[in-house]
Write an enzyme that holds these catalytic residues in place. Structure first.
Site, PDB file in Angstrom:
ATOM      1  N   CYS A 103       0.829  -1.211   0.000  1.00  0.00           N
ATOM      2  CA  CYS A 103       0.000   0.000   0.000  1.00  0.00           C
ATOM      3  C   CYS A 103       0.861   1.257   0.000  1.00  0.00           C
ATOM      4  O   CYS A 103       0.446   2.291  -0.525  1.00  0.00           O
ATOM      5  CB  CYS A 103      -0.960   0.001   1.177  1.00  0.00           C
ATOM      6  SG  CYS A 103      -0.172  -0.222   2.787  1.00  0.00           S
TER       7      CYS A 103
ATOM      8  N   CYS B 250      28.029  35.509   9.877  1.00  0.00           N
ATOM      9  CA  CYS B 250      28.874  35.627  11.068  1.00  0.00           C
ATOM     10  C   CYS B 250      28.266  36.666  12.010  1.00  0.00           C
ATOM     11  O   CYS B 250      27.901  37.773  11.586  1.00  0.00           O
ATOM     12  CB  CYS B 250      30.288  36.027  10.669  1.00  0.00           C
ATOM     13  SG  CYS B 250      31.390  36.303  12.071  1.00  0.00           S
TER      14      CYS B 250
ATOM     15  N   CYS C  67      31.232  39.780  12.279  1.00  0.00           N
ATOM     16  CA  CYS C  67      31.509  40.690  11.157  1.00  0.00           C
ATOM     17  C   CYS C  67      30.379  40.749  10.140  1.00  0.00           C
ATOM     18  O   CYS C  67      30.441  41.536   9.194  1.00  0.00           O
ATOM     19  CB  CYS C  67      32.799  40.282  10.459  1.00  0.00           C
ATOM     20  SG  CYS C  67      32.670  38.741   9.506  1.00  0.00           S
TER      21      CYS C  67
ATOM     22  N   CYS D  95      36.787  36.704   9.344  1.00  0.00           N
ATOM     23  CA  CYS D  95      37.490  36.830  10.636  1.00  0.00           C
ATOM     24  C   CYS D  95      38.698  35.912  10.733  1.00  0.00           C
ATOM     25  O   CYS D  95      39.553  36.087  11.613  1.00  0.00           O
ATOM     26  CB  CYS D  95      36.527  36.530  11.786  1.00  0.00           C
ATOM     27  SG  CYS D  95      35.105  37.660  11.894  1.00  0.00           S
TER      28      CYS D  95
ATOM     29  N   HIS E   8      -1.304   1.470   7.470  1.00  0.00           N
ATOM     30  CA  HIS E   8      -1.852   1.364   6.120  1.00  0.00           C
ATOM     31  C   HIS E   8      -1.761   2.717   5.428  1.00  0.00           C
ATOM     32  O   HIS E   8      -1.910   3.763   6.058  1.00  0.00           O
ATOM     33  CB  HIS E   8      -3.308   0.908   6.185  1.00  0.00           C
ATOM     34  CG  HIS E   8      -3.966   0.759   4.849  1.00  0.00           C
ATOM     35  ND1 HIS E   8      -3.439  -0.031   3.847  1.00  0.00           N
ATOM     36  CD2 HIS E   8      -5.111   1.299   4.341  1.00  0.00           C
ATOM     37  CE1 HIS E   8      -4.236   0.023   2.788  1.00  0.00           C
ATOM     38  NE2 HIS E   8      -5.254   0.830   3.066  1.00  0.00           N
TER      39      HIS E   8
END
Length: 896
Positions: free
Chosen positions: A572, A712, A715, A762, A847
């Site tokens: 099914c 970030c 920054c 960074c 089912h």
């Protein structure tokens, strides 16, 4: 003000209003919103003074929607002075609103006049401006809307083979992608020059194009197409405007049967709506000027502080949102409320709640009767062990699972009525407005709610008892071993074919939904994606050369596409997905028309076998002759390449769908898509790397792209990656019985904090925020609801979330969840539901069924293995929903 321009955008205000919707602006900066609002106002004024009321209405509406968004910003109080300086005070905006009201009244009057007396067809458009032509001219009513033709109407005429399509894009663009329609041809842009006659233009065409050009006098209609013209009166310096002038004024030897029209939105719109009728649906847009208003799209990516974070979405956000009747609200308020916390609506009248309760109780009582009848039959069979064969046992169990699921949904409905009643009582405590009659009605409603709760508690005890007996059966099965049969069940072997010793035990074992007891039991485990299990390519027999075994059952008056699929032993999960795919009209048309045969790959792992079997099965489902058929050959083929699909174990329909999509795409991945531009975006580059410049119709229909942005915290450096997807997997809230789809979407697309990210700016590890957005929306959006999760109290065991998820059948708006680049694309952002894969029961035994909206009949149907029945649209939303199929593609009839 200039003379009013002719109506050209729509035929009513409702459709016009839809064009004024703006994206979700909650996360945008105030400065950008103010600049955009100012631009919108100035543009609206220009349209008004130019006499274009429709465009003025759309732009004024966008302005007021933007103004409302500005007022709802959290930092609005600190910017009041700036807002007043840039956009005027309350009195100024009231005058603008008065202007908008005048435009609305004028448009309403003009649309009403247009509907009462259709605009007559101008003789000069029919006879190329030449008066005194005596030949009879056909003026069919369907061509009354002059100038433009929608893609839907063009498709219909293409099906009727009554239209000639002249594509005036450059020849290189036409070669890259064009209509597959036999009466469409290229009039290259580079050959069209102002002042030339039709005869001179014809002389420049290729020999094949000349033959098509000559048929313009005998076709019912002639349609012009370029890349994206949307105006019935295109700019004079464009090729399509020049071609239109040549045909209307400089083609003296031809009398056209109907006004020449331009395809609204051009090839760009058509390729989105009917990708299977184009040679290359993934063609890139040509570099050209765009005159559309792009003010809102200029808004930058939100700052890191404006992103809604996952931890900010608490359990209260998943409380059921009340249904709104917005018909009486001003349009400007209606569109910008999407996704914003809303105040509680007025309480329903008591009489309306009484009607709702009466209808609800009638449905619930009918379900109770059916559940009681099925339960008694189940108990009798479990005790006596005779009367039903194994297949009938399993069908009875499946029916009980569905009735139990429906009973749970009625509990949700009863709780909703209780909440409505509580709101009335709260209002009564404040206003003392209830009459004695209303007080009595309220008590009557409350009494019936309590009575229903008592019945629900009783039914829950009965359900737990049934589950207890099934658990005993599953435990017994671990120690049960029947005589070994002469051989393992074949792929096409039904459960009733297997001999067992104990009928009573077999009855319970079949009800568990577990594997065939004649197969050695394996340790239960959750299905996992392990593509390493696929066999290596090998020489196989071409399936198209062998006879397939569908074991059809002849039916009478079976509608096309309404054929069921036999359950071949816990298949099914497969049947449910196949019916959903079969009710995807574009895919079905692609299979029935045999177009797929031109694109089959024989060099991939599955050797093109999967698409061949899927196409063959879809043809059987749509021939309108069979009540049900069997998918034995497809099951055998998929079992060759993924062993979890070989036996009679119940599997996860989502896993089957995901793997099947990969196989189908791979089987058809032969469409070469050359890179047309030197400079491409990061999104396009990632898409090219994923497809390896080879695409398929499956990719064009079902695959989208996700953008993952990491910012970030220190920054604000941004990094983005892209990943393709064929479905979205959404979490359901763990502590909410009722939730809405857009709430789950909000959670999925909210920001998430990550630690230790290597920031490229960074040059060290930083905290960052990760945010997902859709950078490419697919025409068919498949949404998977993650109902199954690991049981924290039982290692290795899985539980199921039974949340009642409310999802829209129409107008699922994806605007809040798309990336900035996608918001600029013309791709539709609103989806309609057309199929649902449902799961009933638990991990131990369940089912699958499918609810599908037939493209040919426009109605919903329930596909429960071999049984197909009509389904009221009010029953589509249920707690059994597992996978949702949405599309923005227009409805289309599946051809014979």
């Amino acid at each position: 003000m200039a003379k009013l321009k002719k109506l050209h955008m729509s035929s009513n205000l409702d459709d016009l209003e839809k064009m004024s919707i703006i994206p979700d602006l909650r996360s945008k900066g105030m400065k950008i919103l103010l600049n955009t609002a100012r631009k919108l106002y100035m543009t609206a004024e220009e349209y008004r003074l130019d006499g274009d009321e429709e465009l003025a209405y759309i732009t004024y509406m966008k302005y007021f929607n933007m103004l409302t968004a500005i007022h709802k910003k959290s930092d609005y109080p600190s910017h009041k002075t700036t807002v007043r300086q840039m956009l005027g005070d309350t009195e100024s905006n009231r005058r603008i609103m008065d202007t908008l009201e005048e435009i609305i009244n004028s448009l309403r009057h003009r649309y009403a006049q247009q509907h009462q007396a259709p605009e007559p067809i101008a003789p000069d458009l029919v006879s190329n401006g030449r008066a005194g032509v005596d030949s009879p001219i056909t003026q069919p009513t369907q061509y009354a809307r002059l100038g433009l033709i929608t893609c839907q109407d063009l498709y219909r005429r293409m099906q009727e083979k009554s239209v000639l399509v002249m594509d005036c894009r450059p020849s290189a663009d036409y070669e890259a992608s064009h209509l597959t329609y036999y009466c469409a041809f290229n009039v290259p842009e580079e050959l069209i020059t102002p002042g030339m006659s039709a005869g001179r233009l014809q002389a420049r065409l290729s020999s094949s194009a000349k033959a098509s050009w000559a048929s313009r006098s005998v076709k019912d209609s002639v349609v012009l197409m370029d890349w994206n013209t949307k105006d019935a009166q295109p700019a004079t310096n464009t090729a399509i405007s020049t071609l239109l002038d040549i045909l209307k004024n400089w083609d003296p030897d031809v009398t056209y049967r109907a006004p020449i029209q331009i395809v609204e939105g051009g090839y760009e719109y058509f390729i989105m709506m009917y990708p299977t009728h184009c040679t290359n649906p993934s063609v890139q847009a040509p570099q050209q000027n765009n005159n559309d208003i792009e003010t809102i799209d200029d808004i930058e990516y939100p700052s890191i502080h404006d992103i809604t974070m996952k931890e900010d979405i608490s359990a209260k956000d998943f409380r059921p949102r009340p249904d709104f009747n917005r018909a009486n609200k001003p349009a400007a308020t209606r569109v910008n409320e999407q996704g914003i916390s809303r105040p509680s609506p007025p309480a329903k009248p008591i009489a309306e709640i009484m009607r709702d309760q009466a209808e609800f109780l009638q449905r619930a009582e009918q379900n109770d009767e059916q559940l009681e009848k099925a339960s008694k039959m189940w108990k009798r069979q479990a005790a006596e062990g005779d009367g039903l064969n194994a297949t009938e046992d399993q069908e009875l169990h499946f029916r009980i699972l569905q009735l139990e699921s429906k009973a749970q949904d009625y509990i949700v409905e009863n709780n909703r009525l209780r909440e409505e009643l509580s709101r009335i009582q709260e209002l009564h405590n404040v206003t003392q407005q209830l009459s004695q009659k209303e007080v009595e009605a309220t008590r009557n409603i409350e009494s019936k709610i309590r009575e229903r709760q008592r019945l629900d508690e009783q039914h829950e005890l009965e359900r737990q008892e049934r589950e207890r007996l099934l658990a005993i059966a599953r435990e017994t099965k671990k120690h049960y071993k029947s005589p070994t049969p002469s051989g393992p069940p074949s792929p096409g072997r039904n459960l009733e074919d297997v001999h067992v010793v104990s009928d009573s035990l077999e009855s319970l074992l079949q009800l568990t939904g577990d594997p065939d007891p004649t197969i050695a039991p394996n340790k239960a485990e959750i299905p996992t994606f392990d593509r390493a299990m696929k066999p290596q390519p090998r020489n196989v027999e071409r399936t198209s050369q062998r006879v397939r075994d569908f074991s059809p059952v002849i039916g009478q008056n079976v509608g096309r596409g309404l054929t069921g699929l036999k359950n071949l032993g816990n298949t099914c999960y497969m049947n449910s997905i196949l019916q959903c795919l079969s009710n995807t009209p574009q895919l079905t048309e692609y299979c029935i028309s045999d177009k797929y045969k031109n694109y089959i790959s024989r060099s991939n792992k599955t050797n093109g076998q999967v698409i061949e079997e899927v196409a063959a099965l879809i043809k059987e489902l749509w021939n309108g002759q069979y009540k049900c058929v069997a998918s034995r050959d497809l099951r055998y083929v998929v079992g060759q390449y993924q062993k979890i699909f070989r036996g009679v174990d119940q599997q996860d329909s989502h896993e089957f769908l995901t793997i099947l999509m990969d196989w189908l795409h791979s089987d058809l991945q032969t469409l070469h898509v050359p890179r047309q531009r030197e400079m491409i975006s990061a999104s396009e580059k990632a898409w090219l790397e994923f497809t390896k410049a080879k695409e398929s119709m499956i990719l064009h229909l079902f695959y989208g792209q996700m953008k993952s942005t990491v910012k970030c915290v220190a920054c604000h450096k941004e990094s983005a990656t892209y990943e393709s997807f064929s479905n979205l997997s959404l979490e359901l809230p763990p502590n909410s019985n009722v939730c809405q789809l857009n709430q789950c979407m909000d959670m999925y697309f909210s920001g998430e904090r990550i630690h230790g990210w290597n920031c490229p700016s960074c040059k060290t590890k930083r905290d960052a925020i990760k945010k997902l957005d859709i950078s490419k929306l697919p025409p068919v959006l498949v949404v998977h609801l993650k109902r199954f999760y690991a049981d924290p109290s039982n290692s290795g065991s899985y539980m199921k979330k039974q949340n009642y998820l409310r999802f829209p059948l129409e107008n699922l708006d994806m605007n809040p969840y798309i990336a900035r680049a996608e918001s600029r694309a013309v791709t539709p952002k609103t989806y309609q539901l057309y199929a649902v894969s449902n799961h009933y029961g638990t991990m131990e035994g369940g089912h699958y069924t499918a609810f599908c909206k037939s493209a040919n009949y426009g109605k919903w149907f329930k596909f429960d293995d071999q049984v197909v029945s009509a389904l009221d649209s009010s029953n589509v939303v249920s707690s059994a929903a597992y996978i949702l199929f949405y599309t923005w593609l227009p409805p289309m009839q599946v051809p014979l």
